[in-house]
Design a protein around this motif. Structure first.
Motif, mmCIF file in Angstrom:
data_model
loop_
_atom_site.group_PDB
_atom_site.id
_atom_site.type_symbol
_atom_site.label_atom_id
_atom_site.label_comp_id
_atom_site.label_asym_id
_atom_site.label_seq_id
_atom_site.Cartn_x
_atom_site.Cartn_y
_atom_site.Cartn_z
ATOM 1 N N ARG A 111 0.860 -1.171 0.000
ATOM 2 C CA ARG A 111 0.000 0.000 0.000
ATOM 3 C C ARG A 111 0.903 1.229 0.000
ATOM 4 O O ARG A 111 1.899 1.259 0.720
ATOM 5 C CB ARG A 111 -0.921 0.041 1.222
ATOM 6 C CG ARG A 111 -1.860 -1.136 1.387
ATOM 7 C CD ARG A 111 -2.946 -1.165 0.314
ATOM 8 N NE ARG A 111 -3.882 -2.263 0.560
ATOM 9 C CZ ARG A 111 -3.697 -3.522 0.175
ATOM 10 N NH1 ARG A 111 -2.583 -3.857 -0.470
ATOM 11 N NH2 ARG A 111 -4.592 -4.451 0.422
ATOM 12 N N THR A 113 1.368 4.506 1.424
ATOM 13 C CA THR A 113 0.762 5.110 2.626
ATOM 14 C C THR A 113 1.352 6.459 2.992
ATOM 15 O O THR A 113 1.019 7.004 4.038
ATOM 16 C CB THR A 113 0.941 4.148 3.822
ATOM 17 O OG1 THR A 113 2.341 3.929 4.039
ATOM 18 C CG2 THR A 113 0.249 2.817 3.567
ATOM 19 N N PRO A 119 -2.353 1.165 6.580
ATOM 20 C CA PRO A 119 -3.534 0.315 6.410
ATOM 21 C C PRO A 119 -3.757 -0.551 7.642
ATOM 22 O O PRO A 119 -2.856 -0.748 8.460
ATOM 23 C CB PRO A 119 -3.165 -0.547 5.196
ATOM 24 C CG PRO A 119 -1.666 -0.640 5.258
ATOM 25 C CD PRO A 119 -1.197 0.690 5.817
ATOM 26 N N PRO A 437 -1.376 -3.160 -7.500
ATOM 27 C CA PRO A 437 -2.348 -2.072 -7.416
ATOM 28 C C PRO A 437 -2.037 -0.995 -8.449
ATOM 29 O O PRO A 437 -0.913 -0.909 -8.960
ATOM 30 C CB PRO A 437 -2.166 -1.541 -5.990
ATOM 31 C CG PRO A 437 -0.776 -1.928 -5.624
ATOM 32 C CD PRO A 437 -0.503 -3.217 -6.314
#
Length: 457
Positions: A111, A113, A119, A437
């Motif tokens: 992720r 961040t 997360p 992602p």
């Protein structure tokens, strides 16, 4: 964020990956529950297995059709909301590579961040039996570095900040680093890097990292255009929106260096990473269409489009690299839209004149599930990069074979390398996929590392 496997535990819950149509494992007992839940093994399908009191005691996970070429599908097991806790793969089905499954799980943890906080905790996996957990963790950590560097916007990833990231990495690996900045580039005969970056507030620079002091030499040159407006041939907004990723070649070069060092693949070799780090900006002192620039190698270049700047900064860095006659030189660059038209965002083309080296890389790309596709240094197109008033043209007219002509341009500066490979990467995942992602992405490092024993024994 550091990708890690969970420690082995007797309390780890079993998960059974199954291809579509596979028989249910005997260990689950009565198949009525999965059948009632409609579990068929479709890609990404999860069926949680309860005991008599309703507590979760395991899970089935669908891998889908084994004939489909979808990569890293086991990452769906994490992404599709498998409950938090520690899990283990109970049995590895035929056709699912344990290393690929393990890496897919770790890559699925990623992720970005920096601007949104951390997360929530998710499920963890015990490394599958027989997998070199440290090696897979190194692969994932290098990929996370690549993604973080590309995803960071240009206001927080300018040439100075890219230098800082490279310095941090070099220091962590015990590598040396030197940086040539601003007008010192002219003094050190790196005029093309200076010309492209001189209009920016943050000075252009060449980052030079060395690891190891004996053995065959691998030199990696990564395009570090931290933002590309297109220069005076300014891009339209629709084309400028993703230009924070134009340093994707540099990010992949740094990720590859991390992988080489941490897996031991660099042992017994000399590794050099060169990153020309610039912003292609607009100001009164910007280089202009029609300018003729003299490169480090002495070849003159007519600038027919200031938006074809990547090959200019790479040219000087490659000419410098070749003064040591490396055994293998690799350039990594988000270089042309033509490569995307030809092969799309998932498959970067690579160019190499040496058939044995090219075959090793192509095989490794398939093994590592890090796709690449060989394209030709087509000699009949050499004339397209030769304008009337200079040795080279940085942007041939006509628009055809743009990735090939860019590769041919770069090859003019690779003559003293024993072997040369050029990768025209995209560095961006346009839509979310298993373990990938939307955002910055690594392309090529795992394939290169896997092929290295054959390419550079």
């Amino acid at each position: 964020m550091t990708p890690r496997f969970a420690p082995a535990s007797d309390d780890a819950l079993p998960i059974w990956p199954l291809w579509k149509g596979d028989a249910l494992p005997k260990e689950i007992g009565n198949p009525a529950w999965p059948e009632a839940c409609g579990f068929r093994g479709d890609a990404g399908q999860i069926c949680l297995l309860p005991d008599g009191s309703g507590a979760i005691v395991g899970a089935l996970f669908g891998l889908g059709d084994p004939e489909l070429a979808e990569r890293e599908r086991f990452a769906f097991a994490r992404a599709r909301k498998l409950p938090a806790g520690t899990w283990r793969i109970a049995a590895m089905p035929d056709g699912l590579n344990p290393e690929e499954a393990a890496l897919a799980w770790l890559l699925g943890q990623y992720r970005f961040t920096r601007y949104k906080g951390q997360p929530a905790d998710g499920p963890e996996l015990v490394a599958p039996d027989g997998v070199d957990a440290a090696r897979i963790e190194s692969f994932a950590a290098a990929e996370f570095l690549i993604r973080d560097l590309i995803n960071t916007p240009a206001n927080d990833m300018d040439p100075s900040q890219l230098e800082a990231a490279a310095t941090d990495l070099a220091n962590s690996l015990g590598a040396s680093i030197t940086v040539t900045r601003g007008d010192d580039l002219l003094h050190e005969n790196l005029p093309l890097i200076h010309a492209v970056g001189r209009a920016a507030q943050d000075a252009p620079r060449l980052i030079d990292i060395r690891l190891g002091d004996s053995g065959p030499m691998l030199t990696i040159v990564g395009k570090g255009v931290c933002f590309d407006t297109g220069g005076l041939d300014i891009k339209p907004p629709s084309s400028m929106g993703l230009m924070k990723k134009d340093m994707g070649g540099a990010a992949n070069a740094l990720g590859l260096l991390k992988m080489l060092a941490e897996t031991g693949a660099a042992k017994g070799k000399r590794v050099r990473v060169l990153i020309p780090a610039v912003e292609n900006s607009i100001a009164g002192n910007a280089f202009r269409p029609g300018d003729v620039l003299t490169s480090r190698l002495g070849l003159t270049v007519e600038v027919n489009n200031t938006d074809a700047e990547g090959r200019l900064v790479l040219a000087d860095a490659m000419a410098l690299a070749c003064e040591e006659s490396p055994d293998l030189m690799i350039s990594l660059a988000t270089l042309t839209g033509a490569a995307r038209v030809a092969l799309g965002p998932d498959i970067p083309p690579f160019y190499c004149d040496d058939d044995a080296t090219a075959l090793a890389l192509a095989k490794a790309a398939k093994t590592a599930r890090d796709p690449l596709w060989r394209m030709p240094f087509w000699p009949a197109y050499e004339g397209r990069i030769e304008p009337q008033i200079a040795d080279l043209d940085n942007a041939p007219a006509g628009g055809m074979a743009g990735s090939i002509t860019a590769a041919l341009f770069l090859r003019r500066f690779a003559g003293k390398a024993q072997r040369y490979i050029h990768l025209d990467i995209y560095g961006w995942q346009p839509a979310a996929a298993p373990a990938r992602p939307k955002g910055g992405i690594g392309q090529g490092p795992r394939a290169i590392l896997t092929a290295l024993p054959d390419m550079l024994p």
